[in-house]
Design a protein around this motif. Structure first.
Motif, PDB file in Angstrom:
ATOM      1  N   LEU A 205      30.657   4.723  33.435  1.00 45.81           N
ATOM      2  CA  LEU A 205      29.252   4.621  33.040  1.00 45.81           C
ATOM      3  C   LEU A 205      28.635   6.014  33.151  1.00 45.81           C
ATOM      4  CD1 LEU A 205      26.818   2.845  32.230  1.00 45.81           C
ATOM      5  CD2 LEU A 205      26.375   2.516  34.687  1.00 45.81           C
ATOM      6  N   LEU A 206      28.235   6.570  32.018  1.00 50.35           N
ATOM      7  CA  LEU A 206      27.631   7.899  31.979  1.00 50.35           C
ATOM      8  C   LEU A 206      26.160   7.803  32.328  1.00 50.35           C
ATOM      9  CD1 LEU A 206      29.172   9.050  28.578  1.00 50.35           C
ATOM     10  CD2 LEU A 206      29.997   9.679  30.867  1.00 50.35           C
ATOM     11  N   THR A 207      25.713   8.660  33.251  1.00 50.84           N
ATOM     12  CA  THR A 207      24.307   8.638  33.640  1.00 50.84           C
ATOM     13  C   THR A 207      23.777  10.055  33.777  1.00 50.84           C
ATOM     14  OG1 THR A 207      22.712   7.682  35.201  1.00 50.84           O
ATOM     15  CG2 THR A 207      24.751   8.575  36.137  1.00 50.84           C
ATOM     16  N   HIS A 208      22.438  10.146  33.955  1.00 56.06           N
ATOM     17  CA  HIS A 208      21.745  11.427  34.124  1.00 56.06           C
ATOM     18  C   HIS A 208      21.853  12.298  32.878  1.00 56.06           C
ATOM     19  CE1 HIS A 208      20.366  15.095  36.337  1.00 56.06           C
ATOM     20  NE2 HIS A 208      19.717  14.182  37.048  1.00 56.06           N
ATOM     21  N   LEU A 209      22.028  11.690  31.705  1.00 55.89           N
ATOM     22  CA  LEU A 209      22.052  12.461  30.472  1.00 55.89           C
ATOM     23  C   LEU A 209      20.696  13.128  30.244  1.00 55.89           C
ATOM     24  CD1 LEU A 209      24.546  10.597  30.126  1.00 55.89           C
ATOM     25  CD2 LEU A 209      24.050  10.580  27.677  1.00 55.89           C
ATOM     26  N   TRP A 210      20.752  14.334  29.716  1.00 61.62           N
ATOM     27  CA  TRP A 210      19.524  15.070  29.402  1.00 61.62           C
ATOM     28  C   TRP A 210      18.688  14.265  28.409  1.00 61.62           C
ATOM     29  CZ3 TRP A 210      17.812  18.844  32.197  1.00 61.62           C
ATOM     30  CH2 TRP A 210      16.800  19.679  31.720  1.00 61.62           C
ATOM     31  N   PRO A 211      17.375  14.139  28.621  1.00 64.35           N
ATOM     32  CA  PRO A 211      16.553  13.381  27.675  1.00 64.35           C
ATOM     33  C   PRO A 211      16.757  13.864  26.243  1.00 64.35           C
ATOM     34  CG  PRO A 211      15.279  13.894  29.638  1.00 64.35           C
ATOM     35  CD  PRO A 211      16.594  14.635  29.770  1.00 64.35           C
ATOM     36  N   GLY A 212      16.909  12.903  25.344  1.00 62.11           N
ATOM     37  CA  GLY A 212      17.142  13.215  23.946  1.00 62.11           C
ATOM     38  C   GLY A 212      18.594  13.265  23.543  1.00 62.11           C
ATOM     39  N   THR A 213      19.514  13.131  24.496  1.00 55.77           N
ATOM     40  CA  THR A 213      20.940  13.158  24.172  1.00 55.77           C
ATOM     41  C   THR A 213      21.324  11.963  23.298  1.00 55.77           C
ATOM     42  OG1 THR A 213      21.490  14.297  26.232  1.00 55.77           O
ATOM     43  CG2 THR A 213      23.268  13.116  25.162  1.00 55.77           C
ATOM     44  N   ASP A 214      22.134  12.205  22.296  1.00 59.40           N
ATOM     45  CA  ASP A 214      22.652  11.159  21.419  1.00 59.40           C
ATOM     46  C   ASP A 214      23.712  10.368  22.195  1.00 59.40           C
ATOM     47  OD1 ASP A 214      24.460   9.825  19.557  1.00 59.40           O
ATOM     48  OD2 ASP A 214      23.499  10.971  17.967  1.00 59.40           O
ATOM     49  N   HIS A 215      23.444   9.099  22.443  1.00 61.81           N
ATOM     50  CA  HIS A 215      24.346   8.299  23.269  1.00 61.81           C
ATOM     51  C   HIS A 215      25.693   8.072  22.599  1.00 61.81           C
ATOM     52  CE1 HIS A 215      20.958   6.414  25.951  1.00 61.81           C
ATOM     53  NE2 HIS A 215      20.991   7.730  25.983  1.00 61.81           N
ATOM     54  N   ALA A 216      25.687   7.867  21.297  1.00 60.52           N
ATOM     55  CA  ALA A 216      26.956   7.669  20.600  1.00 60.52           C
ATOM     56  C   ALA A 216      27.814   8.923  20.679  1.00 60.52           C
ATOM     57  CB  ALA A 216      26.700   7.294  19.137  1.00 60.52           C
ATOM     58  N   ALA A 217      27.183  10.089  20.575  1.00 55.06           N
ATOM     59  CA  ALA A 217      27.927  11.343  20.700  1.00 55.06           C
ATOM     60  C   ALA A 217      28.474  11.504  22.110  1.00 55.06           C
ATOM     61  CB  ALA A 217      27.031  12.525  20.337  1.00 55.06           C
ATOM     62  N   ALA A 218      27.707  11.068  23.101  1.00 50.22           N
ATOM     63  CA  ALA A 218      28.173  11.163  24.487  1.00 50.22           C
ATOM     64  C   ALA A 218      29.405  10.286  24.706  1.00 50.22           C
ATOM     65  CB  ALA A 218      27.057  10.767  25.441  1.00 50.22           C
ATOM     66  N   VAL A 219      29.373   9.078  24.200  1.00 53.66           N
ATOM     67  CA  VAL A 219      30.530   8.189  24.350  1.00 53.66           C
ATOM     68  C   VAL A 219      31.746   8.799  23.656  1.00 53.66           C
ATOM     69  CG1 VAL A 219      31.472   5.928  23.710  1.00 53.66           C
ATOM     70  CG2 VAL A 219      29.161   6.095  24.663  1.00 53.66           C
ATOM     71  N   ALA A 220      31.546   9.390  22.488  1.00 52.01           N
ATOM     72  CA  ALA A 220      32.662   9.997  21.763  1.00 52.01           C
ATOM     73  C   ALA A 220      33.240  11.181  22.528  1.00 52.01           C
ATOM     74  CB  ALA A 220      32.196  10.443  20.377  1.00 52.01           C
ATOM     75  N   GLN A 221      32.376  11.998  23.117  1.00 51.19           N
ATOM     76  CA  GLN A 221      32.857  13.135  23.902  1.00 51.19           C
ATOM     77  C   GLN A 221      33.650  12.658  25.114  1.00 51.19           C
ATOM     78  OE1 GLN A 221      32.647  16.504  23.664  1.00 51.19           O
ATOM     79  NE2 GLN A 221      31.543  16.564  21.721  1.00 51.19           N
ATOM     80  N   ALA A 222      33.148  11.630  25.797  1.00 44.76           N
ATOM     81  CA  ALA A 222      33.859  11.113  26.974  1.00 44.76           C
ATOM     82  C   ALA A 222      35.178  10.474  26.595  1.00 44.76           C
ATOM     83  CB  ALA A 222      32.976  10.112  27.716  1.00 44.76           C
ATOM     84  N   ALA A 223      35.214   9.814  25.434  1.00 53.19           N
ATOM     85  CA  ALA A 223      36.425   9.114  25.001  1.00 53.19           C
ATOM     86  C   ALA A 223      37.579  10.069  24.694  1.00 53.19           C
ATOM     87  CB  ALA A 223      36.129   8.256  23.776  1.00 53.19           C
ATOM     88  N   GLU A 225      38.429  12.270  26.653  1.00 53.35           N
ATOM     89  CA  GLU A 225      39.030  12.554  27.957  1.00 53.35           C
ATOM     90  C   GLU A 225      39.449  11.303  28.715  1.00 53.35           C
ATOM     91  OE1 GLU A 225      39.681  15.453  29.217  1.00 53.35           O
ATOM     92  OE2 GLU A 225      38.611  16.806  27.867  1.00 53.35           O
ATOM     93  N   PHE A 226      38.772  10.183  28.452  1.00 52.88           N
ATOM     94  CA  PHE A 226      38.973   8.966  29.250  1.00 52.88           C
ATOM     95  C   PHE A 226      39.337   7.812  28.337  1.00 52.88           C
ATOM     96  CE2 PHE A 226      37.047   5.129  31.281  1.00 52.88           C
ATOM     97  CZ  PHE A 226      37.897   5.058  32.377  1.00 52.88           C
ATOM     98  N   PRO A 227      40.444   7.103  28.599  1.00 50.02           N
ATOM     99  CA  PRO A 227      40.901   6.063  27.684  1.00 50.02           C
ATOM    100  C   PRO A 227      40.270   4.688  27.887  1.00 50.02           C
ATOM    101  CG  PRO A 227      42.509   6.357  29.436  1.00 50.02           C
ATOM    102  CD  PRO A 227      41.442   7.396  29.658  1.00 50.02           C
ATOM    103  N   GLY A 228      39.530   4.499  28.968  1.00 51.72           N
ATOM    104  CA  GLY A 228      38.992   3.178  29.278  1.00 51.72           C
ATOM    105  C   GLY A 228      37.624   2.930  28.679  1.00 51.72           C
ATOM    106  N   PRO A 229      37.012   1.789  29.030  1.00 47.41           N
ATOM    107  CA  PRO A 229      35.671   1.467  28.536  1.00 47.41           C
ATOM    108  C   PRO A 229      34.647   2.492  29.009  1.00 47.41           C
ATOM    109  CG  PRO A 229      36.720  -0.454  29.536  1.00 47.41           C
ATOM    110  CD  PRO A 229      37.565   0.717  29.882  1.00 47.41           C
ATOM    111  N   ILE A 230      33.727   2.867  28.099  1.00 45.03           N
ATOM    112  CA  ILE A 230      32.695   3.868  28.395  1.00 45.03           C
ATOM    113  C   ILE A 230      31.358   3.325  27.910  1.00 45.03           C
ATOM    114  CG2 ILE A 230      31.884   6.231  27.986  1.00 45.03           C
ATOM    115  CD1 ILE A 230      34.837   6.863  27.158  1.00 45.03           C
ATOM    116  N   GLU A 231      30.339   3.450  28.752  1.00 47.06           N
ATOM    117  CA  GLU A 231      28.979   3.076  28.374  1.00 47.06           C
ATOM    118  C   GLU A 231      28.012   4.128  28.887  1.00 47.06           C
ATOM    119  OE1 GLU A 231      28.200  -1.397  28.529  1.00 47.06           O
ATOM    120  OE2 GLU A 231      29.938  -1.220  29.855  1.00 47.06           O
ATOM    121  N   VAL A 232      26.799   4.097  28.361  1.00 41.69           N
ATOM    122  CA  VAL A 232      25.722   4.983  28.792  1.00 41.69           C
ATOM    123  C   VAL A 232      24.700   4.149  29.553  1.00 41.69           C
ATOM    124  CG1 VAL A 232      23.845   6.496  28.049  1.00 41.69           C
ATOM    125  CG2 VAL A 232      26.069   6.612  26.909  1.00 41.69           C
ATOM    126  N   ALA A 233      24.215   4.677  30.680  1.00 38.28           N
ATOM    127  CA  ALA A 233      23.269   3.947  31.521  1.00 38.28           C
ATOM    128  C   ALA A 233      21.901   3.882  30.842  1.00 38.28           C
ATOM    129  CB  ALA A 233      23.144   4.630  32.882  1.00 38.28           C
TER     130      ALA A 233
END
Length: 242
Positions: A205-223, A225-233
């Protein structure tokens, strides 16, 4: 064990959102991890204890209205157990006149690395790199493990904290690279993904993202590196670890 996101913005809350705050429940016990700006009105009822990772206001400011509400309540609820590193809450607890909130809480100093219990949760903490002392916390209950970093830069201590966790709630302030002036004190989304993978965490679960961050882009960036389920808080998100 169940986690409900109260807020996940870093630094300040976006319109309609809130800063860091998470409600963790098990066997009817309700523990709040951090109470940043705008989190208190999102609490869905009474809580049994609070843990604050560090003293920056986007993680602890709403402890003040929570304690005010208890102090000024006609039914006088029992003192709320509050857990934090020594001195971390001095500023927020001093916002009101001396003594006003004294009956509303009991402060428990957390010793980093020393196991303790909060209700049904077996808890351990690790100091993680940040400008102010920051305690990441690992909670175990009912055969499930949740790890929460608070704010921090990349560190082997994050991997140790999250080892084989069912859910890692990881600071991921910057979408790609961390700027040089905050290097080592904050993390990027790829940092969070990489450390979740190295720890063997099952869910990120990604948290503390800078205000205005594109959540879909964040999930793609994390994916990447990480093969499991990813969500944004985001407020209202509910996760049952495992």
């Amino acid at each position: 064990m169940r986690l409900t996101v109260l807020g996940g913005c870093g630094a300040w809350p976006e319109p309609g959102s809130a800063c860091s705050g998470f409600l963790v429940e098990h066997d009817g016990f309700r523990l709040v991890l951090d109470l940043g700006y705008a989190t208190m009105p999102r609490l869905p009822g009474p809580v049994d204890a609070v843990f604050i990772s560090h003293g920056h206001p986007d993680h602890c400011a709403d402890l003040n209205p929570l304690l005010r509400a208890r102090s000024m309540s006609e039914d006088q609820p029992p003192p709320l157990p509050v857990y934090a590193l020594p001195g971390a809450l001095d500023a927020v607890l001093a916002l009101d006149r001396p003594g006003m909130l004294d009956d509303a809480y009991v402060l428990h100093d957390v010793v980093a690395g020393q196991p303790f219990t909060i209700g049904p949760f077996a808890a351990t903490t690790r100091l993680l790199p940040h400008w102010r002392p920051n305690a990441g916390i690992r909670l175990a209950a009912g055969g499930r493990v949740l790890a929460y970093t608070g704010d921090c830069g990349p560190s082997p201590e994050v991997v140790a904290l999250a080892r084989d966790a069912d859910l890692l709630v990881a600071e991921a302030t910057h979408l790609t690279a961390v700027p040089p002036d905050v290097l080592g004190m904050l993390s990027s989304v790829p940092d969070a993904g990489r450390q979740a993978r190295e720890a063997g965490a099952r869910h990120l679960l990604l948290t503390h993202l800078w205000p205005g961050t594109d959540h879909a882009a964040a999930v793609a960036q994390a994916a990447a590196e990480f093969p499991g389920p990813i969500e944004v808080a985001v407020p209202g998100l509910v996760i049952t670890p495992g």
